[in-house]
Design a protein around this motif. Structure first.
Motif, PDB file in Angstrom:
ATOM      1  N   ASN A  35       0.837  -1.189   0.000  1.00  0.00           N
ATOM      2  CA  ASN A  35       0.000   0.000   0.000  1.00  0.00           C
ATOM      3  C   ASN A  35       0.878   1.246   0.000  1.00  0.00           C
ATOM      4  O   ASN A  35       1.617   1.501   0.967  1.00  0.00           O
ATOM      5  CB  ASN A  35      -0.910  -0.013   1.231  1.00  0.00           C
ATOM      6  N   ALA A  36       0.810   2.029  -1.077  1.00  0.00           N
ATOM      7  CA  ALA A  36       1.693   3.191  -1.222  1.00  0.00           C
ATOM      8  C   ALA A  36       1.417   4.259  -0.162  1.00  0.00           C
ATOM      9  O   ALA A  36       2.349   4.898   0.327  1.00  0.00           O
ATOM     10  CB  ALA A  36       1.547   3.785  -2.613  1.00  0.00           C
ATOM     11  N   ILE A  37       0.164   4.462   0.185  1.00  0.00           N
ATOM     12  CA  ILE A  37      -0.173   5.483   1.184  1.00  0.00           C
ATOM     13  C   ILE A  37       0.431   5.120   2.538  1.00  0.00           C
ATOM     14  O   ILE A  37       1.076   5.941   3.206  1.00  0.00           O
ATOM     15  CB  ILE A  37      -1.702   5.652   1.294  1.00  0.00           C
ATOM     16  N   LYS A  38       0.248   3.860   2.944  1.00  0.00           N
ATOM     17  CA  LYS A  38       0.787   3.418   4.226  1.00  0.00           C
ATOM     18  C   LYS A  38       2.317   3.379   4.210  1.00  0.00           C
ATOM     19  O   LYS A  38       2.966   3.691   5.204  1.00  0.00           O
ATOM     20  CB  LYS A  38       0.217   2.050   4.585  1.00  0.00           C
ATOM     21  N   GLY A  39       2.882   2.992   3.064  1.00  0.00           N
ATOM     22  CA  GLY A  39       4.340   2.948   2.961  1.00  0.00           C
ATOM     23  C   GLY A  39       4.959   4.329   3.057  1.00  0.00           C
ATOM     24  O   GLY A  39       5.960   4.529   3.757  1.00  0.00           O
ATOM     25  N   ASN A  40       4.380   5.288   2.369  1.00  0.00           N
ATOM     26  CA  ASN A  40       4.889   6.662   2.438  1.00  0.00           C
ATOM     27  C   ASN A  40       4.723   7.240   3.838  1.00  0.00           C
ATOM     28  O   ASN A  40       5.593   7.977   4.323  1.00  0.00           O
ATOM     29  CB  ASN A  40       4.164   7.543   1.416  1.00  0.00           C
ATOM     30  N   ALA A  41       3.618   6.905   4.498  1.00  0.00           N
ATOM     31  CA  ALA A  41       3.396   7.393   5.863  1.00  0.00           C
ATOM     32  C   ALA A  41       4.465   6.839   6.808  1.00  0.00           C
ATOM     33  O   ALA A  41       4.966   7.561   7.685  1.00  0.00           O
ATOM     34  CB  ALA A  41       2.006   6.994   6.338  1.00  0.00           C
ATOM     35  N   ALA A  42       4.822   5.579   6.631  1.00  0.00           N
ATOM     36  CA  ALA A  42       5.862   4.971   7.474  1.00  0.00           C
ATOM     37  C   ALA A  42       7.208   5.636   7.226  1.00  0.00           C
ATOM     38  O   ALA A  42       7.965   5.905   8.162  1.00  0.00           O
ATOM     39  CB  ALA A  42       5.945   3.477   7.187  1.00  0.00           C
ATOM     40  N   ALA A  43       7.515   5.907   5.960  1.00  0.00           N
ATOM     41  CA  ALA A  43       8.779   6.573   5.638  1.00  0.00           C
ATOM     42  C   ALA A  43       8.816   7.980   6.228  1.00  0.00           C
ATOM     43  O   ALA A  43       9.860   8.425   6.744  1.00  0.00           O
ATOM     44  CB  ALA A  43       8.972   6.617   4.124  1.00  0.00           C
ATOM     45  N   CYS A  44       7.703   8.682   6.166  1.00  0.00           N
ATOM     46  CA  CYS A  44       7.630  10.035   6.751  1.00  0.00           C
ATOM     47  C   CYS A  44       7.817   9.990   8.262  1.00  0.00           C
ATOM     48  O   CYS A  44       8.471  10.865   8.845  1.00  0.00           O
ATOM     49  CB  CYS A  44       6.284  10.678   6.408  1.00  0.00           C
ATOM     50  N   LYS A  45       7.261   8.981   8.892  1.00  0.00           N
ATOM     51  CA  LYS A  45       7.408   8.824  10.337  1.00  0.00           C
ATOM     52  C   LYS A  45       8.875   8.657  10.713  1.00  0.00           C
ATOM     53  O   LYS A  45       9.356   9.239  11.697  1.00  0.00           O
ATOM     54  CB  LYS A  45       6.589   7.620  10.798  1.00  0.00           C
ATOM     55  N   LEU A  46       9.601   7.883   9.922  1.00  0.00           N
ATOM     56  CA  LEU A  46      11.023   7.681  10.188  1.00  0.00           C
ATOM     57  C   LEU A  46      11.833   8.942   9.898  1.00  0.00           C
ATOM     58  O   LEU A  46      12.809   9.234  10.597  1.00  0.00           O
ATOM     59  CB  LEU A  46      11.547   6.508   9.363  1.00  0.00           C
ATOM     60  N   ARG A  47      11.428   9.678   8.890  1.00  0.00           N
ATOM     61  CA  ARG A  47      12.143  10.931   8.581  1.00  0.00           C
ATOM     62  C   ARG A  47      12.022  11.928   9.727  1.00  0.00           C
ATOM     63  O   ARG A  47      12.951  12.715   9.980  1.00  0.00           O
ATOM     64  CB  ARG A  47      11.636  11.525   7.270  1.00  0.00           C
ATOM     65  N   LYS A  48      10.905  11.888  10.440  1.00  0.00           N
ATOM     66  CA  LYS A  48      10.742  12.768  11.595  1.00  0.00           C
ATOM     67  C   LYS A  48      11.707  12.392  12.724  1.00  0.00           C
ATOM     68  O   LYS A  48      11.958  13.205  13.623  1.00  0.00           O
ATOM     69  CB  LYS A  48       9.301  12.710  12.098  1.00  0.00           C
ATOM     70  N   LEU A  49      12.221  11.160  12.659  1.00  0.00           N
ATOM     71  CA  LEU A  49      13.204  10.709  13.643  1.00  0.00           C
ATOM     72  C   LEU A  49      14.631  10.956  13.170  1.00  0.00           C
ATOM     73  O   LEU A  49      15.594  10.544  13.822  1.00  0.00           O
ATOM     74  CB  LEU A  49      13.011   9.215  13.925  1.00  0.00           C
ATOM     75  N   GLY A  50      14.760  11.628  12.025  1.00  0.00           N
ATOM     76  CA  GLY A  50      16.089  11.889  11.486  1.00  0.00           C
ATOM     77  C   GLY A  50      16.656  10.742  10.672  1.00  0.00           C
ATOM     78  O   GLY A  50      17.864  10.694  10.422  1.00  0.00           O
ATOM     79  N   LEU A  51      15.793   9.817  10.245  1.00  0.00           N
ATOM     80  CA  LEU A  51      16.208   8.667   9.445  1.00  0.00           C
ATOM     81  C   LEU A  51      15.624   8.823   8.044  1.00  0.00           C
ATOM     82  O   LEU A  51      14.544   9.381   7.879  1.00  0.00           O
ATOM     83  CB  LEU A  51      15.731   7.366  10.091  1.00  0.00           C
ATOM     84  N   TYR A  52      16.319   8.294   7.053  1.00  0.00           N
ATOM     85  CA  TYR A  52      15.918   8.612   5.684  1.00  0.00           C
ATOM     86  C   TYR A  52      15.837   7.381   4.777  1.00  0.00           C
ATOM     87  O   TYR A  52      16.637   7.202   3.858  1.00  0.00           O
ATOM     88  CB  TYR A  52      16.877   9.655   5.096  1.00  0.00           C
ATOM     89  N   PRO A  53      14.835   6.535   5.024  1.00  0.00           N
ATOM     90  CA  PRO A  53      14.607   5.432   4.095  1.00  0.00           C
ATOM     91  C   PRO A  53      14.008   5.954   2.794  1.00  0.00           C
ATOM     92  O   PRO A  53      13.483   7.078   2.742  1.00  0.00           O
ATOM     93  CB  PRO A  53      13.599   4.559   4.839  1.00  0.00           C
ATOM     94  N   ILE A  54      14.073   5.139   1.770  1.00  0.00           N
ATOM     95  CA  ILE A  54      13.468   5.470   0.483  1.00  0.00           C
ATOM     96  C   ILE A  54      12.276   4.549   0.298  1.00  0.00           C
ATOM     97  O   ILE A  54      12.404   3.325   0.397  1.00  0.00           O
ATOM     98  CB  ILE A  54      14.471   5.267  -0.668  1.00  0.00           C
TER      99      ILE A  54
END
Length: 278
Positions: A35-54
């Motif tokens: 699910n692209a929406i859920k996947g992007n939301a998870a990536a955004c959550k990690l970016r808020k922690l200073g982590l940068y998955p693609i």
């Protein structure tokens, strides 16, 4: 730049694997989800922690989706160093469409994992590691029939032979004879035994291929973990449930075709009974 891919990573154990990889590994970490929406939301959550998955959309139940991911990685990264086959589904015991639900579980958990390895295999780099998420129920002893266990454990078993066994199981389910034939009454168990058997068969194939013998493939049991798959019941948090996969992918040396238990022990998949889960 090293490249890692994690399937089924928008939540639970997969999410925690991505999080740890971003913290510990110097490379590009791909968080994939159906699910692209859920996947992007998870990536955004990690970016808020200073982590940068693609993030990249990936449905292991769809071969075209896997091919699109392969083509993207080939173009942008050139290859994969770590592949965590974490995506999977549980069996809905409340469904009245038992055979259809069993087919979905086998198709995603076993055939989806197989297709991910087959399609992404050509872009695995020298020394790449594949980590397949199995389960306590993936231990061979969970298949009641000694005849079936012997067929699954045969040193001569091939990928085609294993696929034949999985399709034989589905045929037995459709005919309502899977229990009397000795498969047991859990499609999830059969799917995860299939994943563990596939791990051993693939390693045997890699060992006999001069171009791929540096690739390792191992399976892991995360333990009883608090995720959607368990109804958020369990002994471990999702972070703790990621330990065995991270151990096999980052820490352990020389593992080839092995089964890593939730306590990080290397266990005997062929044993008469599985070890206790901690």
């Amino acid at each position: 730049m090293p490249t890692e891919g994690v399937t089924g990573a928008n939540k639970g154990i997969g999410y925690e694997i991505v999080k740890a990889l971003c913290q510990r590994y110097n490379g590009h970490v791909y968080l994939t989800a159906r699910n692209a929406i859920k996947g992007n939301a998870a990536a955004c959550k990690l970016r808020k922690l200073g982590l940068y998955p693609i993030f990249h959309q990936l449905d292991i139940g769809d071969e075209e989706s896997i091919k699109k991911f392969r083509d993207y990685i080939t173009k942008h990264e050139g290859g994969i160093d770590l592949l965590f086959n974490n995506a999977g589904v549980s069996f809905n015991e409340c469904t009245q469409a038992y055979a259809k639900e069993a087919e979905n579980v086998i198709n995603v958990n076993y055939f989806g994992t197989l297709h991910a390895v087959e399609i992404l295999g050509p872009i695995l780099r020298y020394g790449a590691r594949i980590i397949n998420t199995s389960s306590f129920f993936g231990h061979l002893s969970n298949i009641p029939s000694s005849s079936l266990r012997n067929r699954l454990a045969a040193r001569s078993l091939t990928v085609d032979g294993l696929c034949h066994l999985m399709n034989e199981y589905l045929s037995d389910v459709r005919n309502g004879v899977h229990v009397t034939k000795g498969w047991g009454d859990s499609p999830y168990t059969v799917s995860k035994v299939g994943v563990a058997a596939l791990t051993i068969v693939l390693q045997r194939m890699f060992d006999n291929d001069p171009e791929k013998r540096q690739i390792s493939v191992n399976s892991v049991h995360p333990g009883y973990t608090q995720t959607d798959l368990t109804g958020n019941m369990g002994t471990y948090t999702a972070e703790e449930g990621a330990r065995s996969a991270l151990f096999a992918g980052l820490d352990a040396e020389g593992l080839r075709g092995q089964f890593v238990w939730d306590n990080l022990a290397i266990i005997d998949w062929y044993a008469a009974t599985p070890p206790k889960s901690f």
